[in-house]
Design a protein around this motif. Structure first.
Motif, PDB file in Angstrom:
ATOM      1  N   ARG A 240       0.817  -1.222   0.000  1.00 33.98           N
ATOM      2  CA  ARG A 240       0.000   0.000   0.000  1.00 33.98           C
ATOM      3  C   ARG A 240       0.847   1.267   0.000  1.00 33.98           C
ATOM      4  O   ARG A 240       0.301   2.372  -0.043  1.00 33.98           O
ATOM      5  N   VAL A 241       2.171   1.121   0.041  1.00 30.03           N
ATOM      6  CA  VAL A 241       3.046   2.292  -0.016  1.00 30.03           C
ATOM      7  C   VAL A 241       3.107   2.768  -1.465  1.00 30.03           C
ATOM      8  O   VAL A 241       3.640   2.067  -2.330  1.00 30.03           O
ATOM      9  N   PRO A 242       2.573   3.941  -1.762  1.00 26.31           N
ATOM     10  CA  PRO A 242       2.536   4.401  -3.155  1.00 26.31           C
ATOM     11  C   PRO A 242       3.932   4.779  -3.659  1.00 26.31           C
ATOM     12  O   PRO A 242       4.808   5.181  -2.892  1.00 26.31           O
ATOM     13  N   ALA A 243       4.123   4.643  -4.946  1.00 27.25           N
ATOM     14  CA  ALA A 243       5.369   5.079  -5.561  1.00 27.25           C
ATOM     15  C   ALA A 243       5.519   6.584  -5.374  1.00 27.25           C
ATOM     16  O   ALA A 243       4.558   7.349  -5.489  1.00 27.25           O
ATOM     17  N   GLY A 244       6.727   7.004  -5.058  1.00 27.24           N
ATOM     18  CA  GLY A 244       6.997   8.422  -4.891  1.00 27.24           C
ATOM     19  C   GLY A 244       6.654   8.979  -3.528  1.00 27.24           C
ATOM     20  O   GLY A 244       6.792  10.179  -3.287  1.00 27.24           O
ATOM     21  N   ALA A 245       6.201   8.116  -2.614  1.00 24.63           N
ATOM     22  CA  ALA A 245       5.842   8.586  -1.271  1.00 24.63           C
ATOM     23  C   ALA A 245       7.084   8.935  -0.466  1.00 24.63           C
ATOM     24  O   ALA A 245       8.164   8.372  -0.675  1.00 24.63           O
ATOM     25  N   LYS A 246       6.944   9.842   0.455  1.00 20.83           N
ATOM     26  CA  LYS A 246       7.996  10.144   1.427  1.00 20.83           C
ATOM     27  C   LYS A 246       7.911   9.085   2.520  1.00 20.83           C
ATOM     28  O   LYS A 246       6.931   9.004   3.253  1.00 20.83           O
ATOM     29  N   VAL A 247       8.915   8.226   2.646  1.00 22.32           N
ATOM     30  CA  VAL A 247       8.871   7.103   3.572  1.00 22.32           C
ATOM     31  C   VAL A 247       9.674   7.425   4.827  1.00 22.32           C
ATOM     32  O   VAL A 247      10.837   7.824   4.755  1.00 22.32           O
ATOM     33  N   ILE A 248       9.030   7.263   5.966  1.00 24.99           N
ATOM     34  CA  ILE A 248       9.664   7.474   7.266  1.00 24.99           C
ATOM     35  C   ILE A 248       9.838   6.105   7.923  1.00 24.99           C
ATOM     36  O   ILE A 248       8.863   5.379   8.141  1.00 24.99           O
ATOM     37  N   ASP A 249      11.071   5.754   8.218  1.00 22.32           N
ATOM     38  CA  ASP A 249      11.353   4.503   8.918  1.00 22.32           C
ATOM     39  C   ASP A 249      11.241   4.748  10.421  1.00 22.32           C
ATOM     40  O   ASP A 249      12.057   5.469  11.002  1.00 22.32           O
ATOM     41  N   ALA A 250      10.230   4.176  11.051  1.00 21.42           N
ATOM     42  CA  ALA A 250      10.022   4.390  12.486  1.00 21.42           C
ATOM     43  C   ALA A 250      11.065   3.682  13.333  1.00 21.42           C
ATOM     44  O   ALA A 250      11.176   3.956  14.533  1.00 21.42           O
ATOM     45  N   LYS A 251      11.782   2.750  12.745  1.00 19.07           N
ATOM     46  CA  LYS A 251      12.867   2.057  13.432  1.00 19.07           C
ATOM     47  C   LYS A 251      12.406   1.422  14.750  1.00 19.07           C
ATOM     48  O   LYS A 251      13.058   1.525  15.781  1.00 19.07           O
ATOM     49  N   GLY A 252      11.258   0.768  14.681  1.00 19.72           N
ATOM     50  CA  GLY A 252      10.743   0.061  15.843  1.00 19.72           C
ATOM     51  C   GLY A 252       9.969   0.902  16.832  1.00 19.72           C
ATOM     52  O   GLY A 252       9.536   0.397  17.878  1.00 19.72           O
ATOM     53  N   ALA A 253       9.771   2.175  16.536  1.00 19.76           N
ATOM     54  CA  ALA A 253       9.043   3.061  17.454  1.00 19.76           C
ATOM     55  C   ALA A 253       7.554   2.742  17.460  1.00 19.76           C
ATOM     56  O   ALA A 253       7.032   2.057  16.576  1.00 19.76           O
ATOM     57  N   TYR A 254       6.879   3.239  18.475  1.00 20.89           N
ATOM     58  CA  TYR A 254       5.422   3.175  18.515  1.00 20.89           C
ATOM     59  C   TYR A 254       4.856   4.320  17.688  1.00 20.89           C
ATOM     60  O   TYR A 254       5.298   5.475  17.818  1.00 20.89           O
ATOM     61  N   ILE A 255       3.889   4.012  16.847  1.00 20.65           N
ATOM     62  CA  ILE A 255       3.215   5.021  16.030  1.00 20.65           C
ATOM     63  C   ILE A 255       1.872   5.295  16.692  1.00 20.65           C
ATOM     64  O   ILE A 255       0.974   4.439  16.684  1.00 20.65           O
ATOM     65  N   CYS A 256       1.737   6.465  17.307  1.00 19.96           N
ATOM     66  CA  CYS A 256       0.548   6.794  18.111  1.00 19.96           C
ATOM     67  C   CYS A 256      -0.226   7.941  17.479  1.00 19.96           C
ATOM     68  O   CYS A 256       0.354   8.797  16.801  1.00 19.96           O
ATOM     69  N   PRO A 257      -1.509   8.011  17.740  1.00 17.57           N
ATOM     70  CA  PRO A 257      -2.238   9.236  17.395  1.00 17.57           C
ATOM     71  C   PRO A 257      -1.750  10.379  18.278  1.00 17.57           C
ATOM     72  O   PRO A 257      -1.247  10.160  19.386  1.00 17.57           O
ATOM     73  N   GLY A 258      -1.865  11.593  17.783  1.00 15.89           N
ATOM     74  CA  GLY A 258      -1.490  12.747  18.589  1.00 15.89           C
ATOM     75  C   GLY A 258      -2.333  12.844  19.838  1.00 15.89           C
ATOM     76  O   GLY A 258      -3.525  12.523  19.845  1.00 15.89           O
ATOM     77  N   PHE A 259      -1.716  13.300  20.923  1.00 11.04           N
ATOM     78  CA  PHE A 259      -2.412  13.388  22.202  1.00 11.04           C
ATOM     79  C   PHE A 259      -3.412  14.549  22.200  1.00 11.04           C
ATOM     80  O   PHE A 259      -3.212  15.577  21.536  1.00 11.04           O
ATOM     81  N   VAL A 260      -4.468  14.379  22.988  1.00 13.29           N
ATOM     82  CA  VAL A 260      -5.527  15.386  23.144  1.00 13.29           C
ATOM     83  C   VAL A 260      -5.644  15.703  24.628  1.00 13.29           C
ATOM     84  O   VAL A 260      -5.938  14.817  25.433  1.00 13.29           O
ATOM     85  N   ASP A 261      -5.419  16.956  24.993  1.00 15.27           N
ATOM     86  CA  ASP A 261      -5.430  17.366  26.405  1.00 15.27           C
ATOM     87  C   ASP A 261      -6.590  18.320  26.645  1.00 15.27           C
ATOM     88  O   ASP A 261      -6.617  19.435  26.104  1.00 15.27           O
ATOM     89  N   ILE A 262      -7.557  17.902  27.471  1.00 16.38           N
ATOM     90  CA  ILE A 262      -8.750  18.724  27.712  1.00 16.38           C
ATOM     91  C   ILE A 262      -8.628  19.582  28.969  1.00 16.38           C
ATOM     92  O   ILE A 262      -9.572  20.293  29.321  1.00 16.38           O
ATOM     93  N   HIS A 263      -7.465  19.545  29.633  1.00 23.05           N
ATOM     94  CA  HIS A 263      -7.304  20.299  30.887  1.00 23.05           C
ATOM     95  C   HIS A 263      -5.849  20.732  30.987  1.00 23.05           C
ATOM     96  O   HIS A 263      -5.011  19.990  31.467  1.00 23.05           O
ATOM     97  N   ILE A 264      -5.572  21.970  30.544  1.00 24.73           N
ATOM     98  CA  ILE A 264      -4.186  22.434  30.468  1.00 24.73           C
ATOM     99  C   ILE A 264      -4.148  23.957  30.611  1.00 24.73           C
ATOM    100  O   ILE A 264      -4.852  24.680  29.924  1.00 24.73           O
TER     101      ILE A 264
END
Length: 405
Positions: A39-63
């Motif tokens: 599913r990686v399209p040709a010409g895509a910018k590929v980021i190697d996470a190198k074993g990292a966790y890929i998480c959604p961005g955090f949402v803070d409702i009290h800051i």
């Protein structure tokens, strides 16, 4: 069309960890989450996470603040500083939170937040999902580190003007205050997450609040009632408090400050076991001392906010009295997982999808899912922030470069 692909990491989904994940983003949205390298399209910018966790961005409702600024300073520069500071800790959407203050101070804060939200660009830090109207409707004796002199009961002529700004999305009021019922009903009509906080309310007062739209309690165990405090206020027979009401009502949600200082490990674990990750949010409740050296700071407006001391790990209003947190959301996730004993995917859910659901923005943010905004955090194996993407733009020291590697 710019295409970003993140590979060779473990995607953190709301219900599980997905190893050898592939996350594809087209322009500013996620278009695929799975394991198929095809599913990686040709010409895509590929980021190697190198074993990292890929998480959604955090949402803070009290800051409240960070980087030396508090949103109640009431300026665009202060709000922007807070947004940039928290984005470095993986928070991609936040809800700037009022403290107690005068009417003019609260309006200045609201106006600054509107300007920052409406003028958001790729170098502005975390996006503003809305404002949390938190102070000034607190019960006397439950104000914590807030300035008690400007606590007051809610009056429609005042609070309706706050809601008229169109930016308030979370609204707090102590349930026992005169006028709380009208506040809750009005906030509910505005589509807000309606909460009770800094309160010494009884079970019956909580139940009345629930009938009027209240569905959440701020920072569990902190500045809230218990059976003993309600007895001191209302006498015998002993009555249920906020604690029992929240635990017994499955529709109620709450939040914990998982900095390792406010709550012991057993309380963090207990809150998760009782409410589950779909009704328990992680919040920072962070003040201006985030990423700042230990020292003395103002909580709330820099002109006349109450003083507190940061020791680099937590804020202190006085000896033995805590004054908000000084850590970002990445620290809260690490603590909830490692010390609170919560599975990683559930700890991340409490910092992402659950607050997004409670505030009604989960269609756009909160999880790695097709069609959602490309707000992504790469966490190391020790859960330290490696990279942050907001709307598909990588953040780096507060400056964004589209898909910079």
């Amino acid at each position: 069309m710019t295409i970003l692909c993140i590979i060779n990491g473990t995607a953190v989904l709301p219900d599980r960890l997905l190893r050898d994940a592939v996350v594809v983003c087209r322009d500013e949205r996620i278009s695929y989450v799975g394991t198929a390298r095809s599913r990686v399209p040709a010409g895509a910018k590929v980021i190697d996470a190198k074993g990292a966790y890929i998480c959604p961005g955090f949402v803070d409702i009290h800051i409240h603040g960070g980087g030396g600024a508090d949103v109640m300073d009431g300026t665009v520069d202060a709000v922007s500083t807070v947004c940039q500071s928290h984005s470095r800790h993986g928070t991609t959407t936040l809800f700037p939170t009022t403290s107690t203050g005068t009417d003019d101070q609260i309006h200045a804060m609201l106006a600054a937040c509107v300007e920052v939200r409406d003028g958001w660009t790729v170098d502005a830090g975390s996006k503003i999902g809305g404002v949390h109207l938190y102070g000034p409707y607190f019960a006397k004796g439950k104000v914590g580190c807030h300035n008690e002199s400007v606590c007051r009961t809610p009056k429609a002529a005042e609070f309706r003007r706050y809601f008229d700004t169109g930016i308030v999305r979370v609204a707090t009021c102590a349930a026992e205050l005169p006028g709380a019922a009208a506040f809750y009903r009005y906030a509910t009509k505005q589509g807000c997450l309606v909460t009770c906080g800094h309160s010494n309310s009884s079970w019956s007062e909580m139940d009345a609040g629930f009938a009027n739209g209240m569905r959440h309690v701020d920072h569990f165990w902190c500045a809230m009632s218990n059976v003993s405090s309600v007895r001191n206020r209302l006498g015998v027979p002993m009555q249920g408090s906020m604690l029992e009401y929240v635990l017994s009502n499955p529709e109620m949600s709450t939040e914990v400050i998982a900095d390792g200082k406010h709550l012991a490990p057993e309380l963090l674990n207990f809150a998760w076991r009782m409410k589950g990750s779909q009704r328990l949010c992680l919040v920072t409740d962070c003040n201006r001392a985030l990423d700042m050296p230990p020292g003395r700071y103002r909580f709330g407006p820099k002109s006349d906010g109450s003083w507190f001391t940061s020791d680099g790990e937590v804020g202190w209003a006085s000896t033995g009295s805590l004054a908000s947190a000084v850590m970002g959301m990445d620290h809260m996730v690490r603590t909830m997982h490692k010390i609170g004993g919560v599975p990683l995917h559930e700890a991340v859910r409490m910092a992402t999808l659950t607050p997004a659901e409670r505030t009604g923005i989960d269609e756009h943010v909160g999880s790695l899912a097709k069609g959602k905004q490309a707000d992504i955090v790469l966490l190391s194996k020790t859960l330290k922030v490696k990279q942050v993407y907001i709307n598909g733009h990588r953040t780096k020291k507060g400056v964004r470069t589209l898909f910079e590697c």
